[in-house]
Design a protein around this motif. Structure first.
Motif, PDB file in Angstrom:
ATOM      1  N   LEU A 217       0.765  -1.145   0.018  1.00 35.81           N
ATOM      2  CA  LEU A 217       0.126   0.063  -0.019  1.00 35.81           C
ATOM      3  C   LEU A 217       0.962   1.408   0.112  1.00 35.81           C
ATOM      4  O   LEU A 217       0.492   2.247  -0.878  1.00 35.81           O
ATOM      5  CB  LEU A 217      -0.794   0.006   1.190  1.00 35.81           C
ATOM      6  N   ALA A 218       1.668   1.275   0.888  1.00 35.59           N
ATOM      7  CA  ALA A 218       2.967   2.425   0.930  1.00 35.59           C
ATOM      8  C   ALA A 218       3.564   2.455  -0.431  1.00 35.59           C
ATOM      9  O   ALA A 218       3.676   3.683  -0.861  1.00 35.59           O
ATOM     10  CB  ALA A 218       3.770   2.225   2.125  1.00 35.59           C
ATOM     11  N   ALA A 219       4.087   1.539  -1.081  1.00 37.88           N
ATOM     12  CA  ALA A 219       4.547   1.641  -2.270  1.00 37.88           C
ATOM     13  C   ALA A 219       3.607   2.322  -3.472  1.00 37.88           C
ATOM     14  O   ALA A 219       4.208   3.044  -4.323  1.00 37.88           O
ATOM     15  CB  ALA A 219       5.254   0.263  -2.681  1.00 37.88           C
ATOM     16  N   TYR A 220       2.256   1.629  -3.292  1.00 39.45           N
ATOM     17  CA  TYR A 220       1.457   2.168  -4.380  1.00 39.45           C
ATOM     18  C   TYR A 220       1.236   3.628  -4.418  1.00 39.45           C
ATOM     19  O   TYR A 220       1.338   4.269  -5.345  1.00 39.45           O
ATOM     20  CB  TYR A 220       0.167   1.555  -4.132  1.00 39.45           C
ATOM     21  N   ILE A 221       1.369   4.293  -2.909  1.00 43.45           N
ATOM     22  CA  ILE A 221       0.957   5.591  -2.886  1.00 43.45           C
ATOM     23  C   ILE A 221       2.146   6.209  -3.366  1.00 43.45           C
ATOM     24  O   ILE A 221       2.039   7.462  -4.113  1.00 43.45           O
ATOM     25  CB  ILE A 221       0.839   6.015  -1.241  1.00 43.45           C
TER      26      ILE A 221
ATOM     27  N   LEU B 141       1.491   9.386  -6.094  1.00 41.67           N
ATOM     28  CA  LEU B 141       2.139  10.586  -6.012  1.00 41.67           C
ATOM     29  C   LEU B 141       3.045  10.873  -7.102  1.00 41.67           C
ATOM     30  O   LEU B 141       3.865  11.823  -7.100  1.00 41.67           O
ATOM     31  CB  LEU B 141       2.945  10.510  -4.687  1.00 41.67           C
ATOM     32  N   SER B 142       3.129   9.846  -8.006  1.00 38.71           N
ATOM     33  CA  SER B 142       4.005  10.153  -9.224  1.00 38.71           C
ATOM     34  C   SER B 142       3.340  10.962 -10.193  1.00 38.71           C
ATOM     35  O   SER B 142       2.307  10.651 -10.923  1.00 38.71           O
ATOM     36  CB  SER B 142       4.402   8.699  -9.502  1.00 38.71           C
ATOM     37  N   GLU B 143       4.201  11.909 -10.734  1.00 38.38           N
ATOM     38  CA  GLU B 143       3.748  12.537 -11.797  1.00 38.38           C
ATOM     39  C   GLU B 143       3.591  11.800 -13.140  1.00 38.38           C
ATOM     40  O   GLU B 143       2.964  12.022 -14.344  1.00 38.38           O
ATOM     41  CB  GLU B 143       4.471  13.749 -12.220  1.00 38.38           C
TER      42      GLU B 143
ATOM     43  N   ALA C   3      -3.218   8.677 -14.044  1.00 39.88           N
ATOM     44  CA  ALA C   3      -4.428   7.857 -13.946  1.00 39.88           C
ATOM     45  C   ALA C   3      -4.595   7.275 -12.513  1.00 39.88           C
ATOM     46  O   ALA C   3      -5.718   7.185 -12.056  1.00 39.88           O
ATOM     47  CB  ALA C   3      -4.286   6.729 -14.723  1.00 39.88           C
ATOM     48  N   ASP C   4      -3.676   7.521 -11.534  1.00 42.21           N
ATOM     49  CA  ASP C   4      -3.745   7.070 -10.432  1.00 42.21           C
ATOM     50  C   ASP C   4      -3.750   8.329  -9.497  1.00 42.21           C
ATOM     51  O   ASP C   4      -2.626   9.182  -9.703  1.00 42.21           O
ATOM     52  CB  ASP C   4      -2.420   6.190  -9.806  1.00 42.21           C
ATOM     53  N   SER C   5      -4.685   8.639  -8.595  1.00 42.25           N
ATOM     54  CA  SER C   5      -4.876   9.560  -7.775  1.00 42.25           C
ATOM     55  C   SER C   5      -5.371   9.259  -6.635  1.00 42.25           C
ATOM     56  O   SER C   5      -6.074   8.153  -6.448  1.00 42.25           O
ATOM     57  CB  SER C   5      -5.573  10.787  -8.683  1.00 42.25           C
ATOM     58  N   PHE C   6      -5.478  10.307  -5.578  1.00 46.01           N
ATOM     59  CA  PHE C   6      -6.524  10.233  -4.311  1.00 46.01           C
ATOM     60  C   PHE C   6      -7.868  10.123  -4.820  1.00 46.01           C
ATOM     61  O   PHE C   6      -8.444  11.208  -5.870  1.00 46.01           O
ATOM     62  CB  PHE C   6      -6.123  11.017  -3.478  1.00 46.01           C
TER      63      PHE C   6
ATOM     64  N   ALA D 212       5.253  18.163   0.979  1.00 45.36           N
ATOM     65  CA  ALA D 212       4.291  19.451   0.767  1.00 45.36           C
ATOM     66  C   ALA D 212       3.491  19.472  -0.441  1.00 45.36           C
ATOM     67  O   ALA D 212       2.378  19.787  -0.384  1.00 45.36           O
ATOM     68  CB  ALA D 212       5.248  20.466   0.919  1.00 45.36           C
ATOM     69  N   GLU D 213       3.963  18.927  -1.514  1.00 42.76           N
ATOM     70  CA  GLU D 213       3.391  18.804  -2.659  1.00 42.76           C
ATOM     71  C   GLU D 213       2.427  17.694  -2.577  1.00 42.76           C
ATOM     72  O   GLU D 213       1.113  17.749  -3.070  1.00 42.76           O
ATOM     73  CB  GLU D 213       4.345  18.396  -4.006  1.00 42.76           C
ATOM     74  N   ALA D 214       2.709  16.535  -1.811  1.00 42.79           N
ATOM     75  CA  ALA D 214       1.829  15.328  -1.728  1.00 42.79           C
ATOM     76  C   ALA D 214       0.676  15.700  -0.644  1.00 42.79           C
ATOM     77  O   ALA D 214      -0.579  15.269  -1.199  1.00 42.79           O
ATOM     78  CB  ALA D 214       2.562  14.048  -0.869  1.00 42.79           C
ATOM     79  N   VAL D 215       0.504  16.662   0.149  1.00 38.55           N
ATOM     80  CA  VAL D 215      -0.476  17.249   0.983  1.00 38.55           C
ATOM     81  C   VAL D 215      -1.520  17.933   0.260  1.00 38.55           C
ATOM     82  O   VAL D 215      -2.522  17.918   0.390  1.00 38.55           O
ATOM     83  CB  VAL D 215      -0.193  17.746   2.389  1.00 38.55           C
ATOM     84  N   GLY D 216      -0.751  18.994  -0.485  1.00 34.91           N
ATOM     85  CA  GLY D 216      -1.591  19.902  -1.185  1.00 34.91           C
ATOM     86  C   GLY D 216      -2.430  19.027  -2.220  1.00 34.91           C
ATOM     87  O   GLY D 216      -3.477  19.084  -2.363  1.00 34.91           O
TER      88      GLY D 216
END
Length: 493
Positions: free
Chosen positions: A33-37, A42-44, A48-51, A167-171
């Motif tokens: 799960l952590a690796a997927y995130i 979180l990868s540009e 297609a993968d997002s929250f 910082a970018e991930a939280v935004g």
């Protein structure tokens, strides 16, 4: 087990809508799960993968009010706990003895329990009230629902200790879980969100423009103390101006000058003075913290039959207030079987007490009678709120499985929760394979959807034989990355 996993598991029972599906993923698939995130969400390189936008839910508050928030899916929930846990050093102790704030941070590696922080806060307030001539108390109106996500994201990114990646991930997280809407985004009732909400308000504590001798705060509940009335009133104006910079407003109905602090125990004593010495029970908190009642002490010295009868009589009193009802239930915890006949009245009049009643029902010995009472209640009432139905489903899963007509109660809860996605999902994730629930899950899993009803239905298959379960989950997992994560987690149960 990682620090993040321990954080989540410790907070799980105290959250507003604890879904065991999230725990299953955490316990059996955390590394992946952590690796997927980190590598996908979180990868540009993987747009297609997002929250995902999160499911809106409504919890109860005192006196018939509702608290609007969201229930986080396993990916979003893990991210928020993880990013706060890794940056826990940002959440500092109070500014000084003159600018106090309590709780919602880590101490010696562990989150400070809410009840511990509240006890310290209450003791401090009572002492300060005796030391100063004047007190001004107020809170922020709909604090969590009024926060602007850019303000929180900029505050977080502005700290030198926060990495650019975090910082970018939280935004991104705040933006995407609310489908781009900039307010009403911060989840209620989970500890990392409370940490964020509490720490953000330190800009008030740090203001050099405020002159009150002491300012004491529990989340968004403020108390100003001074011997000069004019100092308090000037600071009240200044604080409103400070809050206004972030679109926050003070709640006029909860603003009081020199109001007696009062105690719930005193209220009970006024109703029945002879019982006031028995126990310190439930202290009421109202605010953005997501906690309306905190159990502060439970020292039952032994109730006589006459005292139990007197307390039960109070439960029948039509003028009984919700806070007093909750306190009385605290007194009667060791006499829970005596409360059975009062359950329908308590459920109907005080929906906000459902989580306390859930805990109380753990000690009821006559489980078949309890299941029968719940079924009659569900059949007799015409309207329920989501929080009630959700915690009644938790009650059945944790305290009633196999007892009496519990299956009929589950089916009725499913039928009543058709308009409440998370309450219905809670019923579906309970691994009962009878009463048509297995067939219901099978139908939902064939829809090729990625939502809470599908995830919970997958979770509910975990007690099926391995071959049957995995066959169903293989098709379900192809619909979305989150479906795949949940399916793989359940296969490892």
């Amino acid at each position: 087990m990682s620090g993040t996993a321990e954080f989540i598991k410790a907070d799980f029972p105290g959250t507003l809508f604890p879904m065991k599906t999230n725990l299953i993923v955490l316990e059996h698939y955390e590394k992946e799960l952590a690796a997927y995130i980190s590598t996908r969400v979180l990868s540009e390189n993987h747009p297609a993968d997002s929250f995902l936008p999160q499911q809106t839910v409504h919890a109860t508050k005192p006196r018939g009010h509702l608290r609007r928030t969201v229930k986080l899916d396993p990916v979003a929930e893990y991210f928020l706990y993880n990013v706060v846990y890794r940056n826990k050093a940002l959440f500092r102790p109070q500014v000084s003895n003159q600018r106090q704030s309590f709780g919602y941070r880590f101490k010696e590696g562990n989150p400070i329990p809410v009840h511990t922080a509240y006890l310290e806060y209450k003791a401090s307030i009572e002492e300060l009230a005796t030391n100063f001539s004047h007190r001004l108390q107020f809170d922020i109106a709909s604090y969590f629902n009024s926060l602007y996500h850019h303000d929180i994201a900029h505050w977080f990114a502005g700290n030198d200790r926060v990495s650019e990646a975090d910082a970018e991930a939280v935004g991104k997280f705040f933006r995407e879980i609310n489908a781009g809407r900039s307010v009403d985004f911060l989840p209620h009732g989970i500890y990392p969100a409370k940490m964020v909400g509490n720490e953000f308000l330190k800009f008030v504590d740090l203001s050099g423009m405020l002159k009150s001798t002491v300012i004491s705060r529990f989340m968004d509940d403020f108390n100003l103390f001074d011997n000069d009335e004019s100092v308090l009133r000037q600071d009240f104006f200044r604080i409103q101006q400070l809050l206004g910079q972030f679109g926050l407003n003070v709640n006029p109905s909860k603003t009081h000058f020199d109001k007696n602090s009062g105690r719930v125990e005193d209220t009970l004593s006024a109703l029945h003075e002879s019982l006031s010495h028995i126990v310190q029970g439930i202290a009421q908190i109202e605010g953005a913290s997501g906690v309306d009642f905190v159990e502060v002490e439970e020292v039952v010295r032994g109730l006589t039959d006459e005292q139990v009868t007197s307390l039960l009589t109070l439960l029948r009193d039509e003028s009984l207030e919700e806070a007093d009802a909750d306190l009385i239930l605290g007194f009667l915890r060791s006499h829970s079987d005596d409360i059975l006949e009062h359950l329908p009245t308590l459920l109907r009049r005080f929906p906000n007490l459902i989580k306390h009643l859930y805990s109380l029902c753990a000690t009821i010995t006559d489980k078949p009678a309890l299941s029968s009472i719940l079924l009659d209640y569900l059949k007799s009432e015409s309207y329920f709120v989501e929080y009630q139905l959700f915690w009644l489903a938790c009650l059945v899963e944790d305290h009633l499985i196999g007892a009496g007509c519990y299956g009929e109660v589950l089916v009725k809860l499913y039928e009543l929760s058709r308009d409440f996605r998370i309450a219905q999902a809670k019923v579906l994730e309970i691994p009962e394979q009878g009463y048509g629930l297995k067939e219901l899950r099978s139908e939902i899993l064939k829809r090729n959807q990625s939502d809470w009803l599908s995830w919970a239905s997958a979770s509910g298959t975990r007690t099926l034989k391995k071959a049957e379960r995995n066959y169903t989950l293989d098709y379900f997992s192809k619909c979305s990355p989150l479906n795949f994560i949940i399916a793989e987690s359940i296969k490892r149960v």
